[in-house]
Design an enzyme around this catalytic site. Structure first.
Site, PDB file in Angstrom:
ATOM      1  N   ASP A   8       0.158  -3.948   5.795  1.00 22.50           N
ATOM      2  CA  ASP A   8      -0.898  -3.349   6.948  1.00 22.50           C
ATOM      3  C   ASP A   8      -2.317  -4.070   6.604  1.00 22.50           C
ATOM      4  OD1 ASP A   8       1.572  -2.460   7.606  1.00 22.50           O
ATOM      5  OD2 ASP A   8       0.756  -0.181   7.645  1.00 22.50           O
TER       6      ASP A   8
ATOM      7  N   ASP B 240       5.588   4.989   5.455  1.00 23.56           N
ATOM      8  CA  ASP B 240       6.655   4.000   6.067  1.00 23.56           C
ATOM      9  C   ASP B 240       6.755   2.894   5.048  1.00 23.56           C
ATOM     10  OD1 ASP B 240       3.838   3.242   6.692  1.00 23.56           O
ATOM     11  OD2 ASP B 240       4.455   2.238   8.538  1.00 23.56           O
ATOM     12  N   HIS B 241       6.221   2.692   4.127  1.00 21.62           N
ATOM     13  CA  HIS B 241       6.310   1.592   3.111  1.00 21.62           C
ATOM     14  C   HIS B 241       6.844   1.690   1.814  1.00 21.62           C
ATOM     15  CE1 HIS B 241       3.872  -1.398   5.658  1.00 21.62           C
ATOM     16  NE2 HIS B 241       3.470  -0.147   6.012  1.00 21.62           N
TER      17      HIS B 241
ATOM     18  N   HIS C 226       6.350  -5.498  11.548  1.00 20.13           N
ATOM     19  CA  HIS C 226       5.467  -4.247  11.617  1.00 20.13           C
ATOM     20  C   HIS C 226       5.399  -3.855  13.121  1.00 20.13           C
ATOM     21  CE1 HIS C 226       2.468  -0.748  10.651  1.00 20.13           C
ATOM     22  NE2 HIS C 226       3.260  -0.918   9.464  1.00 20.13           N
TER      23      HIS C 226
ATOM     24  N   HIS D 121       1.434   3.839   2.263  1.00 20.00           N
ATOM     25  CA  HIS D 121       1.379   4.684   3.553  1.00 20.00           C
ATOM     26  C   HIS D 121       3.265   4.998   3.433  1.00 20.00           C
ATOM     27  CE1 HIS D 121      -2.502   3.647   5.555  1.00 20.00           C
ATOM     28  NE2 HIS D 121      -2.496   4.733   4.980  1.00 20.00           N
TER      29      HIS D 121
ATOM     30  N   HIS E 107      -7.138  -2.469   4.954  1.00 24.68           N
ATOM     31  CA  HIS E 107      -6.535  -1.662   5.671  1.00 24.68           C
ATOM     32  C   HIS E 107      -6.951  -0.287   5.662  1.00 24.68           C
ATOM     33  CE1 HIS E 107      -3.265   0.168   7.896  1.00 24.68           C
ATOM     34  NE2 HIS E 107      -2.429   0.642   6.793  1.00 24.68           N
TER      35      HIS E 107
ATOM     36  N   HIS F 262       0.675  -1.125  -0.152  1.00 26.45           N
ATOM     37  CA  HIS F 262       0.113   0.131   0.006  1.00 26.45           C
ATOM     38  C   HIS F 262       0.959   1.222  -0.048  1.00 26.45           C
ATOM     39  CE1 HIS F 262       0.837  -0.528   4.297  1.00 26.45           C
ATOM     40  NE2 HIS F 262       0.347   0.620   4.454  1.00 26.45           N
TER      41      HIS F 262
END
Ligand code: ZN
Ligand code: ZN
Length: 318
Positions: free
Chosen positions: A211, A65-66, A269, A63, A140, A61
């Site tokens: 996530d 942090d990814h 995570h 976000h 998510h 996805h």
């Protein structure tokens, strides 16, 4: 047989011990990066795995942090590495965000790397030798969130003794039989694949989740996986927060592994809120074969078993 390398196992923000999410999946001479959090390129260097053939990124996805590590990785590729083309697979919103990021990173430069964006759809994604990679939707926050299944096709071993007894010569005839085609021998006899192939042995199955907000719709796709990589951002005591932000508790991840009959559960995570033993304890109470992943661990996934491959982490710094 597959290998996985945990490059970053933290949630949202890095900690001293854990980098942001990224996992490398290795199969024969192929490698895929699932997510690419900030700092991933340095983790790849530290792991000693190198950048070679690392030209495909699968995004769970969009976000930050990814995905933030993609900027640095592509910037490095554009300058120094031999990779001149990168394929980035993701949901539409993830790709929109990555395009914006790349617009800043590669702005105005005559760069030696071409980035290709491929929008994920649920279903078969790639095939590499005997391995199928499949994307499937997960819940998510927002839309376009995916998990990935790496599934090796079942394999029938070639029975050399039977083949020799039947007089099958060495060479292309054997390859044909392995491919499921009958052959005709010089004396006119026909040999069928079933005459020289043993019982089918199932291939290795690995599921990698990013996530995830809920697991009840994932039991089917995860069923009988030899290994499941799953987020565990919260503990059960904070399940209200988990629900609010679209994440799982360690207990929910373990329940998925248990209900799907998984071989080994790797938790990742990980939040700085908790001590490692708390997360391990909560999950193992439900599913004893749970491993809390650490950065730079490499594991080999075989049919019915996992093993720690080697300790990496020296990299070029010695
Ligand atoms: Zn995340
Ligand atoms: Zn997220």
């Amino acid at each position: 047989m597959l290998e996985i390398a945990f490059l970053g196992t933290s949630a949202s923000a890095p900690s001293v011990r854990r980098g942001l999410p990224s996992t490398m999946v290795l199969y024969r001479d192929r490698r895929w990066l699932v997510d690419c959090g900030e700092g991933t390129q340095r983790q790849i260097l530290r792991s000693g795995l190198g950048f070679k053939r690392l030209d495909t990124v699968l995004l769970t996805h969009g976000h930050l942090d990814h995905i933030l590590g993609l900027g640095g990785l592509v910037s490095t590729f554009a300058r120094w590495e031999s990779i001149d083309r990168m394929a980035i697979y993701g949901g539409r919103s993830a790709l929109d965000r990555v395009r914006d990021l790349m617009g800043v990173v590669l702005r105005g430069d005559e760069v030696a790397v071409t980035v290709e964006y491929i929008e994920l759809q649920p279903g078969p994604l790639l095939r590499a030798g005997d391995l199928d990679v499949v994307a499937f939707p997960v819940k998510h926050r927002g839309s376009g969130n995916f998990g990935f299944l790496f599934h090796e096709r079942s394999h029938r071993p070639f029975l050399v003794e039977q083949a020799e007894a039947l007089g099958v010569p060495l060479g292309p005839e054997r390859r044909q039989l392995v491919q499921g085609l009958p052959i005709t021998l010089a004396d006119g006899r026909i040999v069928q694949p079933d005459d020289v192939l043993g019982e089918a042995t199932p291939g290795v199955k690995l599921v990698v989740l990013g996530d995830v907000a809920r697991v009840d719709d994932l039991v089917g796709i995860v069923r009988n996986a030899d290994a499941l990589i799953c987020e565990s951002t919260y503990l059960w005591e904070d399940r209200a927060a988990a629900k609010q932000f679209g994440h799982l508790t360690a207990r929910q991840a373990a329940e998925l592994a248990r209900d799907a009959g998984v071989g080994t559960l790797f938790l990742t995570h990980v939040s700085r809120r908790y001590a490692a033993h708390q997360i391990r304890h909560e999950a193992q109470a439900v599913f004893p074969r749970t491993i809390l992943a650490d950065d730079l661990e490499v594991w080999r996934i075989k049919r019915g078993a996992v093993e720690r491959v080697r300790d990496v982490g020296a990299g070029e710094d010695g």
